[in-house]
Design a protein around this motif. Structure first.
Motif, PDB file in Angstrom:
ATOM      1  N   VAL A   1       0.855  -1.185   0.000  1.00 17.40           N
ATOM      2  CA  VAL A   1       0.000   0.000   0.000  1.00 17.40           C
ATOM      3  C   VAL A   1       0.889   1.233   0.000  1.00 17.40           C
ATOM      4  O   VAL A   1       1.743   1.405   0.876  1.00 17.40           O
ATOM      5  CB  VAL A   1      -0.933   0.001   1.233  1.00 17.40           C
ATOM      6  N   ALA A   2       0.695   2.066  -1.004  1.00 22.61           N
ATOM      7  CA  ALA A   2       1.521   3.263  -1.110  1.00 22.61           C
ATOM      8  C   ALA A   2       1.118   4.258  -0.033  1.00 22.61           C
ATOM      9  O   ALA A   2      -0.062   4.551   0.145  1.00 22.61           O
ATOM     10  CB  ALA A   2       1.347   3.888  -2.485  1.00 22.61           C
ATOM     11  N   PRO A   3       2.080   4.765   0.707  1.00 21.40           N
ATOM     12  CA  PRO A   3       1.742   5.751   1.742  1.00 21.40           C
ATOM     13  C   PRO A   3       1.283   7.050   1.089  1.00 21.40           C
ATOM     14  O   PRO A   3       1.704   7.382  -0.030  1.00 21.40           O
ATOM     15  CB  PRO A   3       3.070   5.939   2.491  1.00 21.40           C
ATOM     16  N   PRO A   4       0.418   7.785   1.779  1.00 19.83           N
ATOM     17  CA  PRO A   4      -0.009   9.069   1.208  1.00 19.83           C
ATOM     18  C   PRO A   4       1.171  10.022   1.116  1.00 19.83           C
ATOM     19  O   PRO A   4       2.051  10.039   1.979  1.00 19.83           O
ATOM     20  CB  PRO A   4      -1.050   9.565   2.218  1.00 19.83           C
ATOM     21  N   GLY A   5       1.203  10.782   0.049  1.00 21.67           N
ATOM     22  CA  GLY A   5       2.312  11.702  -0.149  1.00 21.67           C
ATOM     23  C   GLY A   5       1.826  13.080  -0.521  1.00 21.67           C
ATOM     24  O   GLY A   5       0.615  13.349  -0.630  1.00 21.67           O
ATOM     25  N   ASN A   6       2.753  13.969  -0.701  1.00 18.83           N
ATOM     26  CA  ASN A   6       2.437  15.349  -1.033  1.00 18.83           C
ATOM     27  C   ASN A   6       2.717  15.663  -2.495  1.00 18.83           C
ATOM     28  O   ASN A   6       2.811  16.838  -2.878  1.00 18.83           O
ATOM     29  CB  ASN A   6       3.266  16.288  -0.149  1.00 18.83           C
ATOM     30  N   GLY A   7       2.876  14.625  -3.329  1.00 19.13           N
ATOM     31  CA  GLY A   7       3.162  14.874  -4.724  1.00 19.13           C
ATOM     32  C   GLY A   7       4.601  15.285  -4.935  1.00 19.13           C
ATOM     33  O   GLY A   7       5.489  14.978  -4.141  1.00 19.13           O
ATOM     34  N   LEU A   8       4.837  16.005  -6.006  1.00 17.53           N
ATOM     35  CA  LEU A   8       6.183  16.443  -6.336  1.00 17.53           C
ATOM     36  C   LEU A   8       6.646  17.531  -5.375  1.00 17.53           C
ATOM     37  O   LEU A   8       5.845  18.333  -4.888  1.00 17.53           O
ATOM     38  CB  LEU A   8       6.218  16.987  -7.766  1.00 17.53           C
ATOM     39  N   THR A   9       7.943  17.557  -5.125  1.00 23.18           N
ATOM     40  CA  THR A   9       8.506  18.630  -4.319  1.00 23.18           C
ATOM     41  C   THR A   9       8.540  19.910  -5.144  1.00 23.18           C
ATOM     42  O   THR A   9       8.391  19.893  -6.377  1.00 23.18           O
ATOM     43  CB  THR A   9       9.924  18.275  -3.859  1.00 23.18           C
ATOM     44  N   ALA A  10       8.794  21.011  -4.456  1.00 16.29           N
ATOM     45  CA  ALA A  10       8.863  22.297  -5.156  1.00 16.29           C
ATOM     46  C   ALA A  10       9.991  22.297  -6.186  1.00 16.29           C
ATOM     47  O   ALA A  10       9.838  22.837  -7.291  1.00 16.29           O
ATOM     48  CB  ALA A  10       9.055  23.421  -4.143  1.00 16.29           C
ATOM     49  N   ALA A  11      11.126  21.686  -5.833  1.00 21.59           N
ATOM     50  CA  ALA A  11      12.246  21.632  -6.768  1.00 21.59           C
ATOM     51  C   ALA A  11      11.911  20.786  -7.988  1.00 21.59           C
ATOM     52  O   ALA A  11      12.269  21.132  -9.127  1.00 21.59           O
ATOM     53  CB  ALA A  11      13.492  21.080  -6.069  1.00 21.59           C
ATOM     54  N   GLN A  12      11.204  19.679  -7.772  1.00 23.51           N
ATOM     55  CA  GLN A  12      10.809  18.840  -8.906  1.00 23.51           C
ATOM     56  C   GLN A  12       9.825  19.563  -9.813  1.00 23.51           C
ATOM     57  O   GLN A  12       9.924  19.500 -11.040  1.00 23.51           O
ATOM     58  CB  GLN A  12      10.198  17.534  -8.384  1.00 23.51           C
TER      59      GLN A  12
END
Length: 817
Positions: A485-496
């Motif tokens: 199960v993929a943990p919830p994330g915040n998407g791409l970082t600001a640098a990405q």
């Protein structure tokens, strides 16, 4: 590695009806990659038949022997065939391929007139059908061959086998032999395995086969040897041996050498054969002395390293141990006394020696992967028996065996560990069963398994290795495929997000992305640079400090291939050494490094900021029937910098462009790009000398920015949208030639006030009428109010205020006023 199925069947009782596809599937399931399966019957297409020579007529008048043969091939009429071989006579059984057949390599057989006679077909040699290198004559079948003319000749010439082409991973050295693959197949099919590496070979005798001293028992922990004297130097290798060596891709070099190669394929034990008459004095196994030289069997004189292991006699090194023998002691066509050597060498030493001398022999490939140290005596016994059987000679029974091998280290493992790792409920009995099948010794103490790996598995050094063996032998297909199960994330970082936005913007602007290696030469670095300890190429030992060097190399390569109009960009990291960083501390693998060690190591890592760079050459706007094109120039490079900064979320009013001087740009056509007063990069036309050195066209331009130096993009305010019409006014201001256009534009913005929506420079003009050292800058001003339609008076007043501010700052004068 190529292995015939018939050879495997000698040591594993495969089911009678098993197919090549089933064997291939079994090998793949065991983790052995199968590159291909070759059915030798299909390697020769068409009719390959047994024929009986009825009549032979010798043709004269030619530079070489030519014979016109009549051959019975079981048809109504015999075949008439012209043949150049002389090793057969009337009444012999031969192999004949009829017209329409195709030999390996795509050689098609037809009926044609040659040497004044019609020849319909070919009497084939072993080389022509690919079963061995023998080509001195054609294949003559034994008189008692159970076949009549017209029968398929494939089973009688060795074309009835299936060849498996295997790719062995570096951790499975035991599988680089018939012995290892046969053992694996016995696991897969659950059938008996007869181990050719186990036997009643005689051990060391009081009188050695030859006097040997091993000075370095770490590099060579076992050295064994046996001698055979009085062999027939003209004795040929047996047909089965030549055929199998040819199948494996190994040349036949004479009986003694062929035996060593044959046993290397069968047992996985590399060996060497010395001509005893060419050895001077006792043998010494030691490390090389720096500067010593040895001419190896390939005719290359090599300078040895202190890490190399060598076998020496009284004259010096005669063999580069475990890699390749030397010319001075190799078996010759007249050799009658042979000394067989079978040893066990340090894999790390062999790997480094092979790479240092670029000698990746079949022996070295096996040594660096791991060879069974228990096999040398068995291999020697087999070699002596084969040489005596097929080459004559005698052996005195003396055996040399210097043995310093350390027994395998036992491992402890929880029997539930494989099940926990794989998600399969292996019972303790099943774990013991699979490990025993591998060859391990297993005992149970207080619920924990104590496992002693077999000598042929030096790769089993950790409980995780044992877990892998249990899973592998029980079947990878039984391991459930469950995605975590993929943990919830915040998407791409600001640098990405920034890097993706910049890449998209440059691509939309017409630039093509390239990816370059980060390795550069000394000429491509300006100032301190990180030098690699083990570079891929000695010509490029440094890590780049700028993206431009490899990017310009890519541009040159494309222009050289005819792409004269090119606009390329690259995004990547550069490597900037930290002043006084020094070398990282040495950290072993026996424990986790301390926090202090990790901190010290991190302090030596070079700074690695992300950069973006573009290069342009040729025309950015092509010429055509619509008119002339426009060549790329310094202004395009500066515009690329603005596009990059805008895509990074930095407002244009925070960007300033000023004249600068920086290599490799042209000093009069280079601009420094700054954000909030901090220089983040440079853009402009490259210096002519740099372009000449790189063989690039004139006016080639480039830009490079430090993306990490750009300030973080704040929350962008929503654009103000007005539904009222704009007022468009053009102004042309005459200023000194040294005044930057960007500074004049900033003055216009400051003077116009809030009604100014946009300003754009659209023309730069110089002439004698303006005066020496003067230029005209034409700007398009767009005025708009959010709540009303501007009157002419309001727009003109705003324009006049803008012009007044430019006049105050730079003495600007309206052109024509």
């Amino acid at each position: 590695m190529r292995i015939p199925l018939s050879w495997l069947r000698e040591y594993v009782d495969l089911p009678a009806g098993v197919t090549a596809a089933q064997v291939e599937e079994a090998l793949v399931n065991l983790g052995i990659e199968v590159d291909g399966v070759v059915d030798q019957r299909a390697s020769v297409r068409g009719d390959l038949l047994v024929g009986r020579v009825v009549e032979v007529e010798e043709l004269t008048g030619f530079k070489k022997p030519i014979r016109f043969c009549t051959v019975d091939v079981g048809r109504e009429q015999p075949q008439e065939i012209v043949c150049g071989a002389t090793n057969f006579a009337a009444g012999d059984l031969v192999a004949v391929i009829l017209p329409g057949g195709v030999l390996p390599g795509g050689f098609e057989i037809g009926a044609r007139k040659t040497y004044g006679r019609m020849s319909a077909g070919m009497i084939v040699s072993a080389r022509e059908i690919g079963v061995s290198d023998e080509h001195a004559g054609i294949i003559v079948l034994p008189p008692d061959t159970p076949a009549s003319p017209g029968a398929d000749a494939r089973p009688f010439v060795g074309l009835d086998d299936v060849i498996f082409e295997l790719e062995i991973t570096p951790d499975r050295g035991y599988a680089m032999s018939v012995r290892g693959i046969a053992r694996e197949l016995s696991h897969a099919f659950g059938v008996p395995f007869r181990d050719p590496g186990v036997g009643d070979a005689p051990g060391a005798t009081a009188e050695p086969a030859y006097p040997v001293v091993v000075e370095d028992t770490v590099g060579c922990d076992r050295f064994a040897a046996r001698a055979v004297r009085g062999i027939d130097p003209n004795a040929p290798s047996p047909e089965f041996m030549r055929r199998r060596l040819t199948t494996a891709g190994i040349r036949t070099l004479g009986l003694a050498v062929d035996i060593t190669n044959y046993l290397m394929l069968e047992l996985g034990q590399p060996m060497h054969a010395f001509d005893m008459a060419r050895i001077r004095g006792p043998l010494v196994v030691r490390r090389a002395t720096p500067g010593e030289k040895l001419t190896t069997l390939d005719g290359v004189a090599r300078e040895l390293d202190a890490e190399d292991m060598v076998i020496c006699d009284a004259t010096g090194p005669i063999s580069l141990a475990a890699v390749m023998g030397g010319e001075t002691s190799e078996v010759q066509p007249d050799t009658v006394d042979v000394l067989f050597e079978a040893a066990h060498w340090d894999p790390v030493m062999v790997s480094r020696t092979a790479r240092r001398h670029k000698l990746f022999s079949e022996a070295a490939k096996r040594w660096e992967r791991g060879v069974d140290p228990a096999v040398p005596l068995v291999a020697l016994d087999r070699a002596v028996a084969l040489l005596v059987e097929y080459g004559g000679g005698t052996t005195d029974g003396n055996v040399l065996d210097i043995d310093h091998v350390v027994p395998p280290r036992s491992l402890s493992i929880d029997p539930t560990l494989p099940g926990r790792r794989a998600g399969v409920p292996y019972t303790a009995a099943r774990v013991v069963e699979t490990l025993t099948a591998v060859g391990c010794g297993v005992s149970t103490v207080d619920g924990t398994l104590t496992v002693t790996p077999p000598t042929w598995r030096p790769d089993l050094t950790d409980p995780a290795d044992l877990v892998e063996e249990v899973i592998r032998l029980d079947g990878y297909d039984k391991v459930p495929s469950v995605l975590p199960v993929a943990p919830p994330g915040n998407g791409l970082t600001a640098a990405q997000r920034r890097r993706r936005a910049v890449a998209t913007a440059l691509a939309e602007a017409g630039y093509v992305e390239v990816l370059s290696y980060p390795f550069v030469s000394a000429a491509d670095v300006d100032g301190p640079a990180v030098r690699l300890a083990n570079p891929l190429s000695d010509e490029e030992p440094f890590l780049r400090t700028s993206l431009l060097a490899p990017l310009l190399g890519t541009l040159r390569r494309n222009i050289g291939r005819g792409h004269r109009d090119a606009a390329l960009y690259e995004m990547g990291i550069v490597f900037l050494p930290r002043p006084g960083a020094g070398s990282p501390p040495e950290m072993g693998v026996e424990r986790r490094p301390t926090d202090e060690e990790l901190t010290a190591a991190d302090a030596t890592v070079p700074h690695q900021p992300w950069h973006a760079a573009v290069v342009l050459a040729g025309e950015v706007e092509p010429a055509g029937w619509w008119g002339g094109g426009r060549a790329a120039g310094w202004a395009d490079a500066i515009e690329a910098a603005r596009v990059t900064i805008a895509a990074a979320g930095v407002a244009d009013e925070r960007v300033t462009v000023t004249a600068a001087e920086r290599a490799p740009w042209h000093p009069g056509r280079c601009a420094a790009i700054a954000v909030d007063g901090v220089t983040v990069g440079y853009a402009g036309e490259l210096h002519p000398s740099a372009l000449a050195a790189l063989e690039l066209p004139r006016r080639t331009s480039a830009m490079e920015l430090d993306l990490d130096a750009l300030p973080e993009a704040g929350v962008a305010p929503a654009p103000r949208v007005s539904g009222f019409p704009p007022a468009l006014i053009d102004v042309a201001l005459v200023v000194d030639e040294a005044v930057p256009a960007a500074d004049v534009q900033a003055a216009l913005v400051a003077g116009a006030g809030d009604l100014l929506e946009a300003v754009r420079l659209f023309d730069v003009y110089t002439s004698a009428q303006l005066g020496e050292g003067r230029k005209s800058l034409a700007y398009k001003l767009t005025f708009r109010a959010p709540d009303r339609t501007l009157t002419v008076e309001e727009a003109v007043a705003a324009r006049d205020a803008a012009v007044a501010e430019a006049a105050t700052r730079f003495g600007a004068v309206l052109r024509g006023a």
